[in-house]
Write an enzyme that holds these catalytic residues in place. Structure first.
Site, PDB file in Angstrom:
ATOM      1  N   HIS A 145      17.820 -38.381 -43.685  1.00  0.00           N
ATOM      2  CA  HIS A 145      16.452 -38.609 -44.155  1.00  0.00           C
ATOM      3  C   HIS A 145      16.362 -39.804 -45.109  1.00  0.00           C
ATOM      4  O   HIS A 145      15.248 -40.185 -45.508  1.00  0.00           O
ATOM      5  CB  HIS A 145      15.913 -37.353 -44.850  1.00  0.00           C
ATOM      6  CG  HIS A 145      14.453 -37.146 -44.650  1.00  0.00           C
ATOM      7  ND1 HIS A 145      13.632 -38.076 -44.021  1.00  0.00           N
ATOM      8  CD2 HIS A 145      13.627 -36.113 -44.977  1.00  0.00           C
ATOM      9  CE1 HIS A 145      12.397 -37.624 -43.982  1.00  0.00           C
ATOM     10  NE2 HIS A 145      12.357 -36.437 -44.568  1.00  0.00           N
ATOM     11  N   ASP A 149      12.767 -41.239 -40.798  1.00  0.00           N
ATOM     12  CA  ASP A 149      11.661 -40.354 -41.157  1.00  0.00           C
ATOM     13  C   ASP A 149      11.383 -39.371 -40.023  1.00  0.00           C
ATOM     14  O   ASP A 149      11.861 -39.532 -38.898  1.00  0.00           O
ATOM     15  CB  ASP A 149      10.402 -41.150 -41.502  1.00  0.00           C
ATOM     16  CG  ASP A 149       9.984 -42.083 -40.378  1.00  0.00           C
ATOM     17  OD1 ASP A 149       9.749 -41.591 -39.257  1.00  0.00           O
ATOM     18  OD2 ASP A 149       9.885 -43.305 -40.621  1.00  0.00           O
TER      19      ASP A 149
END
Length: 416
Positions: A386, A390
């Site tokens: 992350h 995204d």
């Protein structure tokens, strides 16, 4: 670095060139070391299953002077220290690269490797180079290198009948092992692939994982595979669903290259990998291993299947090399072969994404007309780094991958 050593010889044994001396298992690969000389084993530096230091002697061999090697030469067999496992033979000031099997072939035909031009990477001498050299010396005509024969599809009337399937639910049978109760706890060192897992998973804890799950309707792909399985079998290749999953992932990575990248330790630079080296998690007696299929972006589904067959065969025998186990850029784990639907896969650093595939189930679904039909459903679970990926990117990649598998004919539009 350390390696776990398992030997095939004992002190006093006579050995010849290329005889197996021991098996060395590091945290990345299992390698069988062969003797470079004819002689007698005089000293073993490690006992069975002891941990050997890389670069240190394993065994002392007394050389037979009649074989043309000076008796005063200190002959020591050591485990491989370089990244590659291939044999480097020193000839006239430069290194000739060749595997033990190639050296054996050259020796059996009285061929000096220094006289052979290697066509492999870094001028490595391949088996074909030895055979071509031998053909030139003898005037023989060698057949071309064996390649997968392209066989046209059988007419529908001649299509091989599919083997009948047992419709009954398969009940897992527990592995029968004798249970011995000693009443004492046992402590043993973490070695081999288990040691690699500790190192890799500890590094993975530093990565903030983002999860995404979906279900895939594989009804059309199941039908397509059933049609192609007999053709692949004729070519000597077992065709599973995995080659389709891998190829579809590669096509998706072309559109979303961030998933085929790596992030440096300082989190300042992202490297986009040119090759799609897709790792495949395998459950073996040695533990979890993740060999990878190299350059999937330029391979056909059949070529991927052939390479998977090779990796699975070597993995079952514990003979995967370092090259097979390193260099991965993206991973798929087919946990569904054992069971389960959804899972939470752990990213393998320095990769930034991984997918886990559940088992294929026959479930009721509705079509566009609201009618119930029987569908072949598989669940997929993705994990992404992350820090650079995204949720929207992961979802779009998954949707594209899903579309290729639900409509396998659409892959033809993007295959190169």
């Amino acid at each position: 670095m350390f390696s776990e050593c398992r030997r095939y010889i004992k002190e006093g044994d006579s050995v010849s060139q290329f005889d197996s001396i021991c098996e060395v298992q590091s945290d990345k690969a299992s390698v069988t070391i062969t003797s470079r000389y004819d002689g007698i084993i005089r000293k073993l530096h490690y006992n069975l299953d002891e941990i050997a230091c890389v670069g240190k002697p394993l065994v002392d061999i007394e050389i037979d002077a009649s074989k043309g090697v000076a008796p005063e030469e200190d002959v020591v067999e050591t485990p491989p220290m370089s990244h590659e496992e291939h044999t480097h033979q020193e000839i006239k000031g430069h290194k000739t690269l060749a595997t033990p099997a190639v050296r054996r072939l050259a020796m059996e035909n009285n061929i000096k490797l220094s006289e052979v031009v290697g066509t492999g990477k870094d001028n490595r001498i391949l088996k074909e180079d030895i055979l071509n050299y031998l053909a030139k010396q003898t005037g023989a005509i060698l057949p071309p290198s064996p390649k997968a024969e392209i066989i046209p599809p059988l007419p529908k009337s001649e299509t091989l009948p599919a083997a009948p399937k047992d419709k009954a639910r398969k009940i897992p049978v527990p592995v029968s092992r004798p249970i011995v109760f000693s009443g004492k706890d046992k402590t043993e060192p973490v070695t081999g692939f288990h040691k690699a897992m500790v190192k890799t998973m500890s590094a993975a804890l530093k990565i903030p994982h983002f999860g995404y799950c979906d279900e895939i309707d594989l009804t059309q792909l199941v039908q397509l595979r059933e049609e192609l399985k007999p053709l692949a079998q004729i070519r000597g290749v077992k065709l599973s669903f995995m080659p389709f999953f891998i190829k579809a992932a590669s096509l998706g990575l072309l559109q979303y290259p961030i998933l085929n990248a790596s992030l440096d330790e300082s989190c300042q630079n992202v490297t986009y990998k040119a090759s799609h080296n897709v790792g495949v998690a395998m459950d073996t007696e040695q533990g979890l291993i993740v060999p990878n299929v190299k350059n999937v972006q330029v391979l056909s589904v059949f070529e991927i299947a052939s390479e998977l067959n090779r990796l699975q065969s070597l993995g079952s025998a514990g003979q995967l090399g370092t090259n097979d186990l390193t260099g991965g850029t993206f991973t798929l784990s087919n946990i569904g072969t054992i069971g389960g639907t959804y899972t939470k896969p752990v990213i393998l650093p320095p990769e930034v994404a991984i997918g886990a595939l559940g088992k294929i189930q026959v479930l009721p679904r509705f079509n566009g007309k609201g009618e119930v039909f029987k569908a072949q459903i598989m669940n997929v679970s993705w994990s992404a780094d992350h820090r650079i990926i995204d949720g929207a990117t992961m979802a779009r990649f998954s949707n594209l991958w899903k579309s290729y598998l639900e409509n396998p004919a659409s892959m033809l539009l993007d295959l190169k």
